[in-house]
Scaffold this active site. Structure first.
Site, PDB file in Angstrom:
ATOM      1  N   HIS A 137      31.252  35.692  18.020  1.00  9.12           N
ATOM      2  CA  HIS A 137      31.011  34.357  17.498  1.00  9.12           C
ATOM      3  C   HIS A 137      32.194  33.862  16.689  1.00  9.12           C
ATOM      4  O   HIS A 137      32.271  34.100  15.485  1.00  9.12           O
ATOM      5  CB  HIS A 137      29.743  34.348  16.659  1.00  9.12           C
ATOM      6  CG  HIS A 137      28.503  34.522  17.470  1.00  9.12           C
ATOM      7  ND1 HIS A 137      28.127  35.725  18.003  1.00  9.12           N
ATOM      8  CD2 HIS A 137      27.570  33.623  17.869  1.00  9.12           C
ATOM      9  CE1 HIS A 137      26.999  35.572  18.683  1.00  9.12           C
ATOM     10  NE2 HIS A 137      26.636  34.319  18.625  1.00  9.12           N
ATOM     11  N   HIS A 147      30.574  28.010  19.004  1.00  7.53           N
ATOM     12  CA  HIS A 147      29.776  28.900  18.155  1.00  7.53           C
ATOM     13  C   HIS A 147      29.673  30.315  18.691  1.00  7.53           C
ATOM     14  O   HIS A 147      29.937  31.277  17.982  1.00  7.53           O
ATOM     15  CB  HIS A 147      28.373  28.342  17.951  1.00  7.53           C
ATOM     16  CG  HIS A 147      27.426  29.348  17.389  1.00  7.53           C
ATOM     17  ND1 HIS A 147      27.552  29.849  16.119  1.00  7.53           N
ATOM     18  CD2 HIS A 147      26.360  29.997  17.946  1.00  7.53           C
ATOM     19  CE1 HIS A 147      26.600  30.743  15.898  1.00  7.53           C
ATOM     20  NE2 HIS A 147      25.880  30.855  16.982  1.00  7.53           N
ATOM     21  N   GLU A 197       5.231  32.838   0.409  1.00  4.20           N
ATOM     22  CA  GLU A 197       5.166  34.266   0.721  1.00  4.20           C
ATOM     23  C   GLU A 197       6.458  34.772   1.346  1.00  4.20           C
ATOM     24  O   GLU A 197       6.935  35.870   1.053  1.00  4.20           O
ATOM     25  CB  GLU A 197       4.003  34.568   1.676  1.00  4.20           C
ATOM     26  CG  GLU A 197       2.626  34.241   1.118  1.00  4.20           C
ATOM     27  CD  GLU A 197       2.243  32.778   1.293  1.00  4.20           C
ATOM     28  OE1 GLU A 197       3.030  32.015   1.909  1.00  4.20           O
ATOM     29  OE2 GLU A 197       1.166  32.389   0.809  1.00  4.20           O
ATOM     30  N   HIS A 207      -8.157  34.180   7.912  1.00  8.77           N
ATOM     31  CA  HIS A 207      -7.741  35.091   6.844  1.00  8.77           C
ATOM     32  C   HIS A 207      -8.085  36.557   7.127  1.00  8.77           C
ATOM     33  O   HIS A 207      -7.712  37.423   6.351  1.00  8.77           O
ATOM     34  CB  HIS A 207      -8.409  34.686   5.515  1.00  8.77           C
ATOM     35  CG  HIS A 207      -7.834  33.441   4.906  1.00  8.77           C
ATOM     36  ND1 HIS A 207      -7.658  32.276   5.604  1.00  8.77           N
ATOM     37  CD2 HIS A 207      -7.393  33.182   3.640  1.00  8.77           C
ATOM     38  CE1 HIS A 207      -7.142  31.346   4.806  1.00  8.77           C
ATOM     39  NE2 HIS A 207      -6.972  31.874   3.616  1.00  8.77           N
TER      40      HIS A 207
END
Lengths: 668, 668
Positions: free
Chosen positions: B57, B260, B402, B466
């Site tokens: 790269h 890139h 989180e 959950h």
């Protein structure tokens, strides 16, 4: 703390809307009293619902579903009886009022709960509406003109997935999206300023949103209504309404974190009630809107019969025709399965406009662009690289936002399910970023197809951070999800066929970065059964299980074992455990032949967890990967055919020395 | 596209810093030429390194490690020889220059690669520095005064985890953090404005950052240096330097996405070289800074001997004393294991200042607050709820973030590894949000302890969103991670003991929301072996494997089978598969006794993937959960003792009818 989504499914743009001027004295006099009654009714109803079983979430910051349930009841949804409303937090197995809203129940657009998902879903719903409107609306016939309303709390503005989606909604100029921020500045730990002191209004503006403020969200109904009306008139931006509220208003714990997740207590509810108390029996009726829309569609069908037929087909979720679009044959040269995915699916995406295909900034790598694709973009956008689009476009650049990509796709899929089938794409490893959204798609039974490329260790130099050693274990365990690793172009056709057939199940098609040889005897229908015999051999001493990018390794090892060591093998191709589990026991046994005492060894450079069910041993990888060119990485991990052959022979030898090993799973 | 992190490990605040005035004519004359040479050298070196194996790269947008490697070489890191530099993208197994930077190698602070992790790690490094400075520095002795420099690309500003960390860094007023944004406006798909048109400077300002602009990042070295110097003087905010650059400068593909991720091609590199070409042999030396810091610490030890001893102990990673701080006994009453975690770990956190304990807004639920804890906060912050703190505090409110919590914790742990042991906490389900960061901690071999509460279906009313049906399968498969489910308080002590002993391995201690009975014969040392015999029985017809919150169910079923059906059972407690795998074969066989033909049934309301290695059958859950109160949820899934007993009996019956089932894993 789930955001509640209210996705208007009916209003056409030329419907009369009631204009409300908050400064009007008349309004203040005429409506304030009835507002007051409605507010108190709602607040007491919610206090009661939480108090009955001494649990639940009275604080409107989140778990907003209780508001949504009460709203559905009051607007006359048939199944949402008062008895059902009282099932909230009860032990009733058939409750329509679970702790978080669930899409299965009438009037609930999406299942939410995990924070930040709902706002991303809302962006998807708004995009779906924009796209379908651009595709199907004609002058005088706005058959799709939904405005998406999304209520969020403080936490939804902290979660990364929400922030990704917010940035994208601003970029796409989704003027049909209103986010109502219940700004009570309370989260579980205390006041929000313990963890967040940013200027949220400026942040939203910098992301391309219009910001409206409502200073007194507890009592200023007129102000809220005015802001909602104003947001609906937005011509070029999504709207963020910052509504200051007080959590647990009227209870002893108002304005504190305690009000979020615990009932107020019987005494407190009684005290609240003593001041006022009345019968919440009046029902409003929403069915008129539905009938009005049906009338519009009927007139549309007369004016534009062909378009209306396409529209009808889309709404029905009819995907007829994809089978014929998938190639019957593929070039014989070795082909990366990510490229095979393009060969298989590009014609389908081109041919059927149900598909909206996106990528998290990996277009050159994931091969999902079909000839003539048009990007989904705001039509006024002029990019520096010159790749523009419009809302009718079906190729979505999500930016480097894997999590929002998948959560938004859930929204696209949930908008009249079946009408849009979203496809996402990225490296397989980054579906760990997106996993909470992939999970929600599975939970909601939405058909979303994820093209996950660069799987296995063969992806090479990007190294251990990109080599998804343990990720397949997650997706093989996830309920209602197909994780499929095809081994060559023919199997890739099978993987996509399975994904396209699974109308209530998301699929991950997991493909290689590097070229895979086209193998003899691979079968797309075999893939759809999860596993099948690639090479049978009645005299086999061993079954070799090959998977995906390493299927050719199994074939090579079988050949070498026979040629150089006289060991007879059979080869099973095993692209998908979940599909295999759905087969009859007889098929499963005939495929594996372990009941005949033929031991099986699986070859896959992943954590072996779960293969123990189908194999006696595994050549696997239980450490993180290593940065090397793909072929060198295979050699480094002993996954070249030569070394694998030796490992398999070693296992056969070892078992002869300790028969008990035949009853124990062995990593070789 | 990894951000490169350069974490100065030496500068004390009173060191002389060279002031540079970018407007000075003298500077322009004296330094511009040498800058030009250095820049060209770097650019050509990187072109060459990528071209040699036709991969890698070259674009500095990301994969910035190649810059970092060259920098390490030029600053004299001994192992980073020119030969090693050339190992980039080679097939050398011992290369120090992998495709993404890896912490194992000298001079690399953290392993990065998955986008957004690095910037969050940088926030952690800056917090670590702030905290240690507040704890150990004394007037005249700034023994900790690091400034963290982090280079990022466009993508890092799109990823949610980066956005979460940015918000938190602004909140904490981390003036010792500088983020250098290599703003080349190119990502893989094309120009950034295809997916992101927000006003990034305004967004950063709204998040509490100082923004500095460098308009010509390709040539204006003085401007960059000036911005870096200025950021170092910031008294109360982190700094964002927006540096406009051109990707692939000087190559044919400059300013395009192609620059890139692919080598420029031999012709292009040659063309670049023709203009200039010179010997990159000069080495600068960084060792002087290290010696200077060592001198400072020596003088500090003389002035503050006791503090210096504590400092030395911390830097050594010495945690001596935790064993004595864990209670030997627990109350006999039924206790939720999340509460047991508090009983076990709060005294350790209180007693040893190596621990920094945080939560993603779930303080009331996760029981991680010890008496007298002080929050990590900017000391000038005054919160509305009145809970303030200072940088010396060791309890961190991460907000509802989180993913950033875990990625920042990796940064805390990577700052002189061992000096800080971070603890995170949230519901287990939300460790799916954080999974990419948990993974990076495991990959980097960092001791980070995650307290994951509300596991199993017993967490109840929050429902399927959950209930972490499939999540344990991920963490059991993840390399170098301990996933431990303790069954009562004694086992919870064992889980924390294992976590505290694992100095190069993160641990998830997975606990229940609901109360669990204290069981007879549970043993903390048994937990540390992964599994152990809870109830032996020589006459056993069956082994019942119990896990975590359902261990008591296994005990109950064994009792019932014996009392009511005359079936003799033994019970194995199995809290951690990875620890068990590390035991000798003889121990494993003696624990399971499958080699003696005793079949084993595991009881766990999770996806069973992986249990096939240890059991012949499983009472398990392979669909998503259901919203019901905890006890009702167990009943709904047939996980009450009565129903489980029937299911186990049914299995024994079924196997009698089809002996082959003894060789196949059966879901009962």
């Amino acid at each position: 703390m789930a955001p509640g989504l209210l996705n208007e499914t009916n209003t056409s743009a030329d419907m009369p809307t009631k204009k409300i001027d908050p400064s009007s004295q008349e309004l203040a006099a005429a409506e304030k009293e009835s507002h007051d009654i409605v507010l108190k009714t709602f607040r007491l109803l919610i206090s009661d619902l939480c108090q009955q079983f001494k649990g639940g979430h009275p604080g409107p910051t989140g778990h907003t579903c209780i508001f949504q349930y009460a709203f559905l009841h009051l607007t006359g949804y048939k199944d949402m009886t008062f008895d059902q409303l009282k099932s909230y937090h009860s032990e009733r197995y058939d409750a329509l009022c679970p702790g978080h809203p669930e899409i299965e129940h009438e009037g609930i657009e999406v299942t939410t709960g995990p924070l930040g998902q709902g706002i991303a879903n809302a962006v998807g719903l708004a995009m779906a509406s924009k796209h379908l409107a651009a595709t199907f609306n004609r002058p005088g016939f706005d058959v799709v003109s939904n405005h998406t309303w999304c209520m969020i709390g403080d936490a939804c503005l902290q979660e990364g997935v929400g922030l990704e989606a917010i940035s994208l909604a601003g970029h796409f100029k989704l003027n049909n999206l209103t986010v109502i921020y219940d700004n009570n500045q309370i989260t579980c730990d205390g006041s929000v300023d313990m963890t967040n002191t940013e200027n949220i209004n400026e942040k939203m503006k910098s992301c391309g949103w219009t910001v409206l403020d409502v200073e007194d969200g507890c009592y200023d109904i007129a102000g809220i209504v005015h802001a909602l009306e104003q947001s609906k008139q937005s011509s070029d931006k999504p709207t963020f309404i910052n509504v200051r509220t007080v959590i647990g208003l009227g209870s002893k714990v108002q304005g504190t974190a305690v009000a979020h997740g615990a009932a107020f207590g019987a005494d407190d509810v009684a005290a609240q009630k003593r001041a006022y108390g009345f019968d919440p029996d009046e029902h409003f009726v929403g069915e008129g809107y539905v009938r009005e829309w049906e009338g519009l569609v009927a007139r549309y069908a007369e004016a534009h019969p062909e378009l209306a037929e396409r529209f009808r087909k889309r709404v029905k979720g009819d995907l007829t025709g994809w089978e014929q679009l998938i190639p019957e044959k593929f070039p014989e040269k070795a082909t990366a399965s990510r490229a095979s995915s393009g060969l298989v699916f590009n014609p389908v995406a081109k041919g059927l406009d149900s598909f909206m295909v996106g990528t998290a900034d990996l277009s050159p790598s994931v091969n999902m662009i079909w000839p003539g694709k048009v990007d989904f973009q705001n039509p006024d956008l002029r990019t520096s690289c010159g790749i523009d689009g419009n809302y009718g476009g079906r190729y979505i650049h999500y930016g480097v936002r894997e999590h929002a990509m998948c959560a938004i796709s859930n929204g696209l899929a949930a908008f009249s399910p079946g009408t849009i089938v979203p496809v996402t794409s990225s490296f397989f490893m980054f579906y760990l970023y997106a996993a909470p959204a992939v999970r929600m798609g599975a939970l909601m039974r939405l058909q979303v197809i994820h093209h996950a490329t660069h799987d296995s260790i063969g992806m090479g130099e990007d190294g251990p951070t990109h080599q998804p050693i343990e990720l397949a274990a997650l997706y093989r365990a996830m309920p209602n999800l197909l994780y499929i690793r095809p081994g060559d172009s023919e199997e890739t056709a099978g993987a996509w066929a399975a994904a396209l057939s699974a109308r209530e199940t998301p699929t991950i098609v997991s493909t290689s970065r590097h070229a895979l040889p086209q193998l003899a005897h691979t079968r797309r229908d075999g893939v759809q059964r999860g596993a099948y015999v690639l090479q049978e051999n009645d005299a086999a001493a061993l079954t070799l299980i090959g998977v995906g990018a390493e299927l050719s390794h199994a074939v090579g090892v079988a050949q070498k074992l026979k040629d150089e060591h006289g060991v007879e093998c059979r080869v099973v191709s095993f692209p998908c455990q979940r599909l295999f589990e759905a087969q009859p026991l007889a098929y499963r046994r005939a495929t594996l032949r372990r009941h005949q005492g033929v031991p099986a060894v699986v070859l896959e450079p992943y954590a072996p967890n779960g293969w123990e069910r189908y194999a006696d041993a595994a050549a696997c990888v239980t450490r993180f990967g290593h940065s090397l060119p793909g072929t060198a990485a295979y050699r480094y991990f002993g996954f070249d055919v030569e070394t694998l052959t030796g490992r398999v022979l070693g296992y056969l030898e070892k078992v002869r020395g300790d028969e008990m090993l035949r009853r124990e799973f062995v990593e070789i």
